[in-house]
Design an enzyme around this catalytic site. Structure first.
Site, PDB file in Angstrom:
ATOM      1  N   VAL A 260      33.481 -20.475  19.849  1.00 23.96           N
ATOM      2  CA  VAL A 260      33.229 -21.599  18.942  1.00 23.96           C
ATOM      3  C   VAL A 260      33.232 -22.898  19.735  1.00 23.96           C
ATOM      4  O   VAL A 260      34.200 -23.206  20.442  1.00 23.96           O
ATOM      5  CB  VAL A 260      34.289 -21.657  17.828  1.00 23.96           C
ATOM      6  CG1 VAL A 260      33.963 -22.780  16.843  1.00 23.96           C
ATOM      7  CG2 VAL A 260      34.372 -20.321  17.101  1.00 23.96           C
ATOM      8  N   CYS A 261      32.173 -23.692  19.608  1.00 19.89           N
ATOM      9  CA  CYS A 261      32.031 -24.997  20.226  1.00 19.89           C
ATOM     10  C   CYS A 261      32.317 -24.890  21.734  1.00 19.89           C
ATOM     11  O   CYS A 261      31.644 -24.147  22.438  1.00 19.89           O
ATOM     12  CB  CYS A 261      32.928 -26.002  19.520  1.00 19.89           C
ATOM     13  SG  CYS A 261      32.498 -27.717  19.854  1.00 19.89           S
ATOM     14  N   SER A 262      33.294 -25.608  22.264  1.00 20.20           N
ATOM     15  CA  SER A 262      33.565 -25.507  23.698  1.00 20.20           C
ATOM     16  C   SER A 262      34.016 -24.100  24.067  1.00 20.20           C
ATOM     17  O   SER A 262      33.759 -23.627  25.183  1.00 20.20           O
ATOM     18  CB  SER A 262      34.620 -26.523  24.119  1.00 20.20           C
ATOM     19  OG  SER A 262      35.853 -26.258  23.488  1.00 20.20           O
TER      20      SER A 262
END
Length: 564
Positions: free
Chosen positions: A299-301
């Protein structure tokens, strides 16, 4: 413009994005100043006196109409800044709003009259729109009818409580209005309550295994790698709003990485550290469940780290450890990736890295401040009015509580992210080296599930889509009709939710919406079904969590998530 409720959902996403981190390590003045792009804009404006004159004449005409009461300019019905009836019914206030709207349209119009390079245009537009938003009459305590009504209703108590709230918020970072009462929720009591246990603890992370709630489970487990700023529990909010709870309810065996909140002692943790941690968690989840492979969800980074780790495994002949790769609101291709992509240059990057290196980490509270200013009307001025003009406490909202529960980022990881994103290195095979291996995302030939939010102002869906094209396997691309975090916290049952989906990501981004089909409801069931097709046969749910080598240490949510 989104509604207040929707904007709060969208805005709550701001802090975790780790794609471009320079602004959080620079001074406030530098952050808001357009710098050299501003000078280039003014120079370009000086060369177009005809456009300036035309805008000025148009504004003068509008102001004249406003003065005599013949102007029909009005704010959008969805502009909550002017929702109070007094803004329309009081002739003085109505004229003030009209003058503000006319002047703001003129100023923003001038920004479009000067052709600039994309990055310059984004930075100038950011500074200009923030200035226009700040000057709104709704923010002025001497003008706002909301403030005057609060003064009457509270017998003047708001003029005491409001300044007190302001002084408190300015006393520490992030220096933005408080968006949620810090005592509104408690992790482990209200949030992150899906039953499970910590089955592995290392200096870098805890691994949580969630307890099955179905008689049988899918054989292949899911391992979630959350963002490295903010806590993991955005994926395990309250019951009914938890992705973890939903996946467990679908018979999926779920494991969650809970990152440690690093401090100056951990300044040398970088890409290698976090890739090693993900591989360690993969091996543990596989051994506990008796499987050869796991589904990896980033998720994301955490998605960036997961994609690079998958590329390392592929390059070293170990891709069979993964059954699939899911990347949620993750940008790997930084080409024109929104305002943040425009806000970085070599000088800014070097200063940002040096600042975090001196401290040993990047403080997540400073990053929260940066992202709040990306949506100032929703995340700054909305709470300015509530907290300071009305003297109220902010309402309870779980996502904003999570958003304020920031963590630090180790200096080495910060430098690695800044260096990688500023060079858009993941689009160039071999430009990034992790664990001694050159990263080539095209070598990741797994089936992948890539999610984006159509209204995501942090990770634009077009950037997520282009990122999916870097992968070498078959990709299912899903565009949820929500923003950055609302796309994640998207449980079934919301009649407003829908998503577009296709298994063909070969067409250009500008043509993708014409080829995708639209489905009603949340994407969660779609993803659960996609995982199920790749999870092998069902088997009886385990009676105990962990294994002889990975013994239960404590109940979820564990210890690391409570570190401040």
């Amino acid at each position: 413009m989104t509604s207040v409720e929707d904007s709060r959902e969208v805005g709550g996403a701001a802090a975790p994005l780790d794609l471009l981190l320079t602004q959080a390590a620079t001074s406030t003045v530098r952050r808001f100043s357009p710098g050299r792009p501003g000078l280039r804009f003014l120079s370009g404006l000086a060369r177009r006196p005809d456009r300036v004159a035309a805008r000025a004449r148009s504004l003068a005409g509008q102001l004249a109409q406003i003065a005599v009461g013949t102007c029909d300019l009005a704010p959008s019905s969805r502009d909550k800044r002017f929702a109070d009836p007094a803004w329309k019914e009081n002739p003085v206030l109505r004229r003030l709003v009209q003058a503000y709207l006319a002047t703001g349209e003129t100023a923003l119009g001038l920004l479009h009259d000067v052709p600039l390079e994309w990055a310059d245009a984004e930075r100038v537009r950011f500074a200009g729109t923030n200035l226009v938003d700040a000057l709104a009459p709704s923010n002025n305590p001497l003008i706002s009818p909301v403030a005057w009504k609060a003064f009457i209703d509270t017998a003047g108590a708001n003029v005491v409580r409001g300044p007190r709230n302001l002084v408190r918020d300015l006393a520490s970072t992030p220096r933005v209005p408080t968006m949620v009462d810090p005592d509104a929720f408690e992790v482990g009591r209200d949030l992150a309550v899906t039953p499970g246990s910590v089955v592995l603890r290392t200096p870098v992370f805890e691994l949580i295994q969630y307890r099955p709630t179905t008689p049988t489970v899918r054989s292949v487990p899911v391992l979630v790698a959350p963002p490295t700023i903010n806590k993991y529990y955005v994926l395990d909010l309250a019951p009914g709003r938890s992705m973890v709870e939903h996946l467990v309810g679908q018979g999926q065996q779920v494991f969650m990485i809970s990152w440690r909140n690093p401090d100056a002692r951990h300044r040398d943790w970088g890409f290698d550290t976090y890739a090693t941690a993900i591989i360690e968690a993969i091996d543990a989840a596989a051994e506990i469940t008796g499987q050869d492979a796991v589904h990896l969800m980033g998720v994301c980074s955490g998605g960036i780290l997961s994609a690079m780790t998958a590329a390392v495994l592929a390059a070293t002949g170990r891709q069979e450890k993964l059954a699939s790769l899911s990347l949620l609101v993750t940008v790997l291709d930084q080409t024109r990736a929104g305002l943040l992509g425009a806000s970085i240059d070599e000088d800014a990057a070097a200063q940002a890295v040096a600042a975090s290196q001196r401290q040993g980490y990047l403080d997540g509270r400073k990053l929260a401040e940066v992202f709040a200013w990306l949506r100032p009307n929703d995340l700054i001025w909305n709470y300015w009015i509530n907290n300071y003009l009305q003297g109220k406490r902010p309402p309870k909202f779980d996502i904003l509580f999570w958003n304020s529960d920031t963590t630090r980022m180790a200096a080495r990881l910060h430098a690695d992210f800044v260096g990688m994103t500023s060079r858009n290195a993941l689009t160039h095979p071999g430009a990034v080296t992790v664990l001694g291996t050159e990263v080539d995302l095209a070598q990741v030939t797994l089936d992948s599930y890539v999610l984006a939010g159509s209204a995501d102002h942090i990770c634009p869906w077009q950037s997520c889509y282009r990122s999916s094209q870097l992968l070498g396997g078959k990709v299912r691309f899903v565009q949820s009709t929500n923003g950055h975090i609302a796309a994640l916290v998207n449980p079934p049952g919301n009649p407003k939710s829908s998503y577009r989906v296709t298994d063909d990501n070969a067409v250009p981004a500008e043509d993708w919406t014409d080829t995708a089909r639209t489905e009603k409801g949340s994407w969660w069931p779609d993803h659960a079904a996609w995982l199920g097709e790749r999870s092998g046969p069902d088997k009886p749910a385990p009676e105990e969590l962990g294994s002889p080598r990975f013994r239960v240490r404590e109940a979820a949510p564990g210890s690391y998530v409570r570190d401040s």
